[in-house]
Design a protein around this motif. Structure first.
Motif, PDB file in Angstrom:
ATOM      1  N   ARG A  68      17.775 -35.447 -10.402  1.00 17.15           N
ATOM      2  CA  ARG A  68      16.449 -35.668  -9.828  1.00 17.15           C
ATOM      3  C   ARG A  68      15.478 -34.676 -10.453  1.00 17.15           C
ATOM      4  NH1 ARG A  68      19.289 -39.045  -8.622  1.00 17.15           N
ATOM      5  NH2 ARG A  68      19.471 -40.263  -6.696  1.00 17.15           N
ATOM      6  N   VAL A  69      14.293 -35.163 -10.795  1.00 13.56           N
ATOM      7  CA  VAL A  69      13.248 -34.320 -11.358  1.00 13.56           C
ATOM      8  C   VAL A  69      11.975 -34.525 -10.541  1.00 13.56           C
ATOM      9  CG1 VAL A  69      14.194 -34.304 -13.701  1.00 13.56           C
ATOM     10  CG2 VAL A  69      12.607 -36.113 -13.026  1.00 13.56           C
ATOM     11  N   ARG A  70      11.071 -33.605 -10.675  1.00 11.02           N
ATOM     12  CA  ARG A  70       9.798 -33.691  -9.952  1.00 11.02           C
ATOM     13  C   ARG A  70       8.682 -33.983 -10.948  1.00 11.02           C
ATOM     14  NH1 ARG A  70       8.602 -32.174  -4.902  1.00 11.02           N
ATOM     15  NH2 ARG A  70      10.578 -31.033  -4.743  1.00 11.02           N
ATOM     16  N   SER A  71       7.916 -35.009 -10.661  1.00 14.72           N
ATOM     17  CA  SER A  71       6.807 -35.369 -11.545  1.00 14.72           C
ATOM     18  C   SER A  71       5.673 -34.372 -11.387  1.00 14.72           C
ATOM     19  CB  SER A  71       6.318 -36.781 -11.226  1.00 14.72           C
ATOM     20  OG  SER A  71       5.658 -36.797  -9.975  1.00 14.72           O
ATOM     21  N   THR A  72       4.700 -34.458 -12.267  1.00 22.15           N
ATOM     22  CA  THR A  72       3.547 -33.565 -12.188  1.00 22.15           C
ATOM     23  C   THR A  72       2.714 -33.845 -10.935  1.00 22.15           C
ATOM     24  OG1 THR A  72       2.376 -35.123 -13.634  1.00 22.15           O
ATOM     25  CG2 THR A  72       3.361 -33.195 -14.672  1.00 22.15           C
ATOM     26  N   GLU A  73       2.921 -35.013 -10.307  1.00 18.89           N
ATOM     27  CA  GLU A  73       2.239 -35.336  -9.053  1.00 18.89           C
ATOM     28  C   GLU A  73       3.041 -34.903  -7.836  1.00 18.89           C
ATOM     29  OE1 GLU A  73       2.721 -37.662 -11.450  1.00 18.89           O
ATOM     30  OE2 GLU A  73       0.681 -37.562 -12.285  1.00 18.89           O
ATOM     31  N   GLY A  74       4.227 -34.278  -8.077  1.00 20.55           N
ATOM     32  CA  GLY A  74       5.043 -33.789  -6.976  1.00 20.55           C
ATOM     33  C   GLY A  74       6.044 -34.799  -6.446  1.00 20.55           C
ATOM     34  N   GLU A  75       6.158 -35.960  -7.073  1.00 24.75           N
ATOM     35  CA  GLU A  75       7.089 -36.980  -6.612  1.00 24.75           C
ATOM     36  C   GLU A  75       8.475 -36.721  -7.195  1.00 24.75           C
ATOM     37  OE1 GLU A  75       7.348 -41.899  -6.477  1.00 24.75           O
ATOM     38  OE2 GLU A  75       5.849 -40.865  -7.725  1.00 24.75           O
ATOM     39  N   VAL A  76       9.502 -36.837  -6.361  1.00 24.61           N
ATOM     40  CA  VAL A  76      10.883 -36.643  -6.807  1.00 24.61           C
ATOM     41  C   VAL A  76      11.415 -37.966  -7.324  1.00 24.61           C
ATOM     42  CG1 VAL A  76      13.216 -35.975  -6.141  1.00 24.61           C
ATOM     43  CG2 VAL A  76      11.254 -34.768  -5.164  1.00 24.61           C
ATOM     44  N   LEU A  77      11.877 -37.962  -8.590  1.00 28.44           N
ATOM     45  CA  LEU A  77      12.295 -39.194  -9.245  1.00 28.44           C
ATOM     46  C   LEU A  77      13.631 -38.992  -9.943  1.00 28.44           C
ATOM     47  CD1 LEU A  77       8.888 -40.068 -10.980  1.00 28.44           C
ATOM     48  CD2 LEU A  77       9.793 -41.120  -8.897  1.00 28.44           C
ATOM     49  N   LEU A  78      14.299 -40.101 -10.202  1.00 30.45           N
ATOM     50  CA  LEU A  78      15.514 -40.083 -11.000  1.00 30.45           C
ATOM     51  C   LEU A  78      15.165 -39.785 -12.452  1.00 30.45           C
ATOM     52  CD1 LEU A  78      18.619 -40.764 -11.012  1.00 30.45           C
ATOM     53  CD2 LEU A  78      17.944 -43.095 -11.627  1.00 30.45           C
ATOM     54  N   ALA A  79      15.954 -38.953 -13.113  1.00 33.13           N
ATOM     55  CA  ALA A  79      15.704 -38.591 -14.514  1.00 33.13           C
ATOM     56  C   ALA A  79      16.183 -39.700 -15.439  1.00 33.13           C
ATOM     57  CB  ALA A  79      16.397 -37.269 -14.847  1.00 33.13           C
ATOM     58  N   PHE A  80      15.707 -40.894 -15.173  1.00 33.75           N
ATOM     59  CA  PHE A  80      16.091 -42.071 -15.963  1.00 33.75           C
ATOM     60  C   PHE A  80      14.984 -43.099 -15.777  1.00 33.75           C
ATOM     61  CE2 PHE A  80      17.998 -46.087 -16.926  1.00 33.75           C
ATOM     62  CZ  PHE A  80      19.051 -45.847 -17.805  1.00 33.75           C
ATOM     63  N   GLN A  81      14.292 -43.406 -16.860  1.00 30.44           N
ATOM     64  CA  GLN A  81      13.211 -44.383 -16.810  1.00 30.44           C
ATOM     65  C   GLN A  81      13.440 -45.424 -17.899  1.00 30.44           C
ATOM     66  OE1 GLN A  81      10.141 -44.191 -14.488  1.00 30.44           O
ATOM     67  NE2 GLN A  81      11.951 -43.249 -13.557  1.00 30.44           N
ATOM     68  N   GLY A  82      13.812 -46.625 -17.484  1.00 30.82           N
ATOM     69  CA  GLY A  82      14.106 -47.692 -18.430  1.00 30.82           C
ATOM     70  C   GLY A  82      13.007 -48.729 -18.472  1.00 30.82           C
ATOM     71  N   GLU A  83      12.551 -49.061 -19.654  1.00 34.26           N
ATOM     72  CA  GLU A  83      11.536 -50.083 -19.870  1.00 34.26           C
ATOM     73  C   GLU A  83      12.099 -51.147 -20.805  1.00 34.26           C
ATOM     74  OE1 GLU A  83       7.539 -48.343 -20.544  1.00 34.26           O
ATOM     75  OE2 GLU A  83       8.566 -46.418 -20.292  1.00 34.26           O
ATOM     76  N   PRO A  84      11.406 -52.278 -20.962  1.00 32.06           N
ATOM     77  CA  PRO A  84      11.952 -53.344 -21.809  1.00 32.06           C
ATOM     78  C   PRO A  84      12.193 -52.931 -23.251  1.00 32.06           C
ATOM     79  CG  PRO A  84      10.157 -54.181 -20.445  1.00 32.06           C
ATOM     80  CD  PRO A  84      10.162 -52.690 -20.288  1.00 32.06           C
ATOM     81  N   ASP A  85      11.400 -51.987 -23.784  1.00 28.65           N
ATOM     82  CA  ASP A  85      11.518 -51.628 -25.194  1.00 28.65           C
ATOM     83  C   ASP A  85      11.761 -50.149 -25.441  1.00 28.65           C
ATOM     84  OD1 ASP A  85       9.082 -50.801 -24.311  1.00 28.65           O
ATOM     85  OD2 ASP A  85       7.925 -51.643 -25.973  1.00 28.65           O
ATOM     86  N   ARG A  86      11.971 -49.357 -24.369  1.00 27.76           N
ATOM     87  CA  ARG A  86      12.303 -47.957 -24.573  1.00 27.76           C
ATOM     88  C   ARG A  86      13.004 -47.406 -23.334  1.00 27.76           C
ATOM     89  NH1 ARG A  86       6.916 -44.082 -24.524  1.00 27.76           N
ATOM     90  NH2 ARG A  86       6.427 -44.240 -22.301  1.00 27.76           N
ATOM     91  N   GLU A 129      11.473 -28.155 -14.202  1.00 29.53           N
ATOM     92  CA  GLU A 129      10.241 -28.401 -14.964  1.00 29.53           C
ATOM     93  C   GLU A 129       9.554 -29.666 -14.465  1.00 29.53           C
ATOM     94  OE1 GLU A 129       8.938 -29.425 -19.580  1.00 29.53           O
ATOM     95  OE2 GLU A 129      11.023 -29.560 -18.925  1.00 29.53           O
ATOM     96  N   PRO A 130       8.244 -29.608 -14.125  1.00 28.06           N
ATOM     97  CA  PRO A 130       7.524 -30.835 -13.764  1.00 28.06           C
ATOM     98  C   PRO A 130       7.500 -31.798 -14.952  1.00 28.06           C
ATOM     99  CG  PRO A 130       6.274 -28.867 -13.155  1.00 28.06           C
ATOM    100  CD  PRO A 130       7.401 -28.415 -14.024  1.00 28.06           C
ATOM    101  N   VAL A 131       7.706 -33.063 -14.679  1.00 23.15           N
ATOM    102  CA  VAL A 131       7.851 -34.047 -15.746  1.00 23.15           C
ATOM    103  C   VAL A 131       6.625 -34.947 -15.817  1.00 23.15           C
ATOM    104  CG1 VAL A 131       9.199 -36.008 -16.560  1.00 23.15           C
ATOM    105  CG2 VAL A 131      10.354 -34.024 -15.585  1.00 23.15           C
ATOM    106  N   ASP A 132       6.035 -34.985 -16.980  1.00 20.04           N
ATOM    107  CA  ASP A 132       4.977 -35.951 -17.292  1.00 20.04           C
ATOM    108  C   ASP A 132       5.586 -36.927 -18.292  1.00 20.04           C
ATOM    109  OD1 ASP A 132       2.830 -37.411 -18.207  1.00 20.04           O
ATOM    110  OD2 ASP A 132       1.490 -35.692 -18.422  1.00 20.04           O
TER     111      ASP A 132
END
Length: 225
Positions: A68-86, A129-132
């Motif tokens: 789990r990582v924290r975004s620059t907006e303070g939201e806790v998210l999974l450290a995995f972001q899948g999109e159709p092309d990346r 580290e905050p993630v952008d």
């Protein structure tokens, strides 16, 4: 006195012309055969390179970390972001060795002057580290006081007219269920990730790379008596 039989000048010239034509045919055949041999060797080399590339990607994707990582907006998210092309994820720095330091990775298509390429971006993972997501692989400003980000860019293969297409299988979906085209802001990792290439190309065919994540195979072993 009996005259000795021999070749006339015309007959000799005809024989030389025929021999020249025969040599041209032989050399032409050797040239065509040589080009065919070289093309075959290039094709085999491309196939071997694609196989090695798929093995490296398989090792990294299989070890995607359930962090789990924290975004620059303070939201806790999974450290995995899948999109159709990346795809962006965290995995050990060395495929097959979970003891090494963790790295952020991003598999995507980049446009270059000589065409599109499949590339892998990498940079060290920093806990807390905050993630952008949009600037994850950009160097941080020295004025901010943060240590500059050192990112690596690895060109994997030329795509020509092909496009990367990624798919994600949810943990509870059946094996034959349709893959999802995105996996963003989900609470868990996908069970399986597939990497395919769409479009026509003269390069060797890219077999769809289907990778089952170790996260679920480890969980299955823990449940077994």
């Amino acid at each position: 006195m009996k005259a000795t039989a021999g070749f006339t000048l015309i007959e000799l010239l005809i024989a030389l012309v025929l021999m020249g034509l025969l040599m041209l045919l032989v050399l032409g055949g050797l040239s065509v055969g040589g080009r065919g041999w070289e093309a075959g060797e290039r094709y085999q080399q491309q196939q071997a390179e694609q196989y090695q590339l798929q093995q490296v990607l398989r090792g990294l994707l299989a070890q995607a970390q359930n962090l789990r990582v924290r975004s620059t907006e303070g939201e806790v998210l999974l450290a995995f972001q899948g999109e159709p092309d990346r795809l962006t994820f965290v995995a050990p720095g060395r495929a097959g060795d979970a003891r090494t330091a963790l790295y952020w990775y991003r598999l995507q298509q980049d446009e270059q002057a000589d065409g599109h390429r499949l590339v892998l971006l990498a940079r060290a993972y920093r806990a807390g580290e905050p993630v952008d997501w949009t600037r994850l692989f950009e160097a941080e400003s020295a004025a901010s006081g943060a240590e500059p980000v050192v990112s690596e860019r690895h060109e994997l293969m030329a795509l020509a007219s092909r496009q990367p297409v990624l798919g994600y299988q949810a943990p509870n979906d059946a094996a034959d269920a349709l893959l999802r085209s995105e996996w963003r802001n989900e609470p868990r990792l996908p069970r399986r990730v597939e990497v395919a290439l769409s479009g026509e190309s003269t390069a060797p065919a890219w077999p769809t790379l289907a990778v089952a994540l170790d996260e679920y195979s480890h969980a299955l072993r823990r449940r077994q008596p």
